[in-house]
Write a protein that holds these residues in place. Structure first.
Motif, short mmCIF file in Angstrom:
data_model
loop_
_atom_site.label_atom_id
_atom_site.label_comp_id
_atom_site.label_asym_id
_atom_site.label_seq_id
_atom_site.Cartn_x
_atom_site.Cartn_y
_atom_site.Cartn_z
N VAL A 41 0.83 -1.21 0.00
CA VAL A 41 0.00 0.00 0.00
C VAL A 41 0.87 1.26 0.00
O VAL A 41 0.57 2.23 -0.73
CB VAL A 41 -0.95 -0.01 1.22
CG1 VAL A 41 -1.63 1.35 1.38
CG2 VAL A 41 -2.00 -1.11 1.06
N LEU A 60 2.12 1.86 -3.50
CA LEU A 60 1.08 2.38 -4.39
C LEU A 60 0.70 3.82 -4.05
O LEU A 60 0.48 4.64 -4.95
CB LEU A 60 -0.15 1.47 -4.33
CG LEU A 60 0.06 0.06 -4.90
CD1 LEU A 60 -1.13 -0.84 -4.56
CD2 LEU A 60 0.28 0.11 -6.40
N HIS A 110 -1.82 6.65 -5.78
CA HIS A 110 -3.05 5.84 -5.74
C HIS A 110 -3.72 5.96 -4.37
O HIS A 110 -3.06 5.81 -3.34
CB HIS A 110 -2.73 4.37 -6.03
CG HIS A 110 -2.28 4.10 -7.42
ND1 HIS A 110 -3.16 3.99 -8.48
CD2 HIS A 110 -1.03 3.92 -7.94
CE1 HIS A 110 -2.47 3.74 -9.59
NE2 HIS A 110 -1.17 3.71 -9.29
N ILE A 165 -7.37 1.96 -3.72
CA ILE A 165 -6.61 0.70 -3.73
C ILE A 165 -7.52 -0.42 -3.24
O ILE A 165 -8.21 -0.28 -2.22
CB ILE A 165 -5.37 0.80 -2.82
CG1 ILE A 165 -4.47 1.95 -3.28
CG2 ILE A 165 -4.60 -0.52 -2.81
CD1 ILE A 165 -3.32 2.25 -2.33
N HIS A 222 -11.49 1.21 -8.53
CA HIS A 222 -10.14 1.13 -7.97
C HIS A 222 -9.09 1.25 -9.07
O HIS A 222 -9.27 0.68 -10.17
CB HIS A 222 -9.96 -0.17 -7.21
CG HIS A 222 -10.81 -0.25 -5.97
ND1 HIS A 222 -12.11 -0.68 -5.99
CD2 HIS A 222 -10.54 0.08 -4.67
CE1 HIS A 222 -12.62 -0.64 -4.76
NE2 HIS A 222 -11.69 -0.17 -3.95
N ALA A 239 -5.71 0.61 -8.32
CA ALA A 239 -4.57 -0.23 -7.96
C ALA A 239 -5.07 -1.43 -7.17
O ALA A 239 -6.02 -1.31 -6.37
CB ALA A 239 -3.55 0.57 -7.15
N THR A 278 3.48 -1.73 -11.68
CA THR A 278 2.98 -0.61 -10.88
C THR A 278 3.56 0.70 -11.42
O THR A 278 4.70 0.74 -11.90
CB THR A 278 3.36 -0.74 -9.41
OG1 THR A 278 4.76 -0.99 -9.28
CG2 THR A 278 2.59 -1.89 -8.77
#
Length: 330
Positions: free
Chosen positions: A173, A176, A181, A184, A235, A237, A326
């Motif tokens: 997390v 991201l 982001h 998520i 979402h 990600a 990513t």
């Protein structure tokens, strides 16, 4: 070789000498009078103990239990365990309790009739909150020590070694979020399994709600189904509970004409073989398989020697492997 259940103090008392003297005799060290040495050896023989080392084949097999080999993560653990056990001079029998084959319970029942020295379970029954670990406990009660990798159950008398699911989610997390982001989602397997529950709890602890979590199966199809629901909810990600689920998530994104990572970022878990060669190469969380297996084997061999082991679960730190699945939030 003196069985590990025999204490030096007991042998020394029977021979009428000190424990240091018994130790020197057993290890063939000098400093013991010939008459004393002969007396100690005669006492040991009378008690039924042998100073000859046991042949390797009589040492007993180590049974390694894995759910299946189709999942590359389980295959990785099985391969590493084979290497570590071979280096330790032990022979391994691999039991694959996969769907449609021999069940874990059937294997454990069969092992009751086999001379095995110990058991190593990878993601077995103790990882399933809806299953009973009584078959493991039955073997343990019969004198067969067991250690468990990624499967903790305090009601079982074993040693436990797990990768930290909470750290895995936290670092995924954070990575991201560093790309901007905020929407998520978490895609994990069935909530009956402890790793799913731990990832779920860690994810909610980071400020997300239940609407951002989808529980399906630890398969490509499961990952694709979870991704469909999370993408429908907006979402950008996805954090996945396994690499194969992540591959399913990427498949779903592409079926919608979305680019990974241009439109959707995906993080896996395990760093299975070949994940560096997928398209795109998968950003994932790597379990420290080599270190975990070495610790598990070391603990098992300690238990086989009759020494106590620590039942406290040992958690290992994972590593985030950043590749190309990513990127910045669109």
């Amino acid at each position: 070789m003196i069985p590990t259940r025999a204490r030096l103090a007991d042998l020394a008392a029977a021979a009428g000498v000190s424990t240091a003297t018994v130790s020197r005799v057993l290890n063939g060290k000098p400093g013991v009078a010939d008459a004393t040495r002969a007396s100690v050896l005669a006492t040991l023989e009378t008690l039924g103990y042998s100073t000859e080392p046991e042949p390797a084949e009589s040492a007993g097999l180590i049974a390694v239990m894995v759910p299946e080999l189709a999942n590359p993560s389980f295959a990785s653990f099985a391969n590493e365990l084979a290497l570590v056990l071979t280096a330790a001079g032990r022979q391994m029998i691999l039991c694959t309790a996969g769907p449609g084959g021999t069940s874990e319970e059937q294997y454990l029942d069969a092992l009751l009739g086999v001379e095995i020295a110990g058991i190593i379970s990878v993601s077995g029954t103790p990882a399933d909150t809806e299953a009973s670990p009584e078959h493991y406990q039955r073997l343990i009660d019969a004198g067969v020590p067991a250690v468990f990798i990624n499967g903790y159950n305090p009601s079982v008398d074993g040693a436990f070694f797990s990768c930290s699911d909470a750290e895995a989610v936290s670092m995924s997390v954070a990575h991201l979020r560093s790309y901007g982001h905020e929407r998520i989602g978490l895609a994990v397997g069935q909530m009956r399994y402890l790793p799913s529950r731990r990832k779920h709890a860690a994810f909610l602890g980071l400020g997300f709600d239940e609407r951002s979590v989808v529980s399906t199966l630890f398969t490509v199809e499961g990952g694709q189904a979870a991704a469909a629901r999370l993408l429908d909810a907006g979402h950008t990600a996805l954090v996945c509970g396994s690499d194969v689920m992540a591959l399913g998530a990427i498949r779903e994104a592409r079926s919608r004409g979305l680019e990974v990572p241009g439109d959707v970022s995906v993080v896996g878990y395990d760093d299975s073989a070949l994940m560096a060669f997928t398209n795109p190469a998968l950003t994932t969380v790597r379990q420290p398989v080599a270190v975990m297996t070495q610790a598990a084997v070391g603990s098992l061999l300690t238990a086989i020697r009759g020494l106590p082991t620590d039942p406290t679960e040992m958690l290992f730190h994972p590593d985030l492997i950043i590749r190309h699945s990513t990127g910045p939030c669109a």
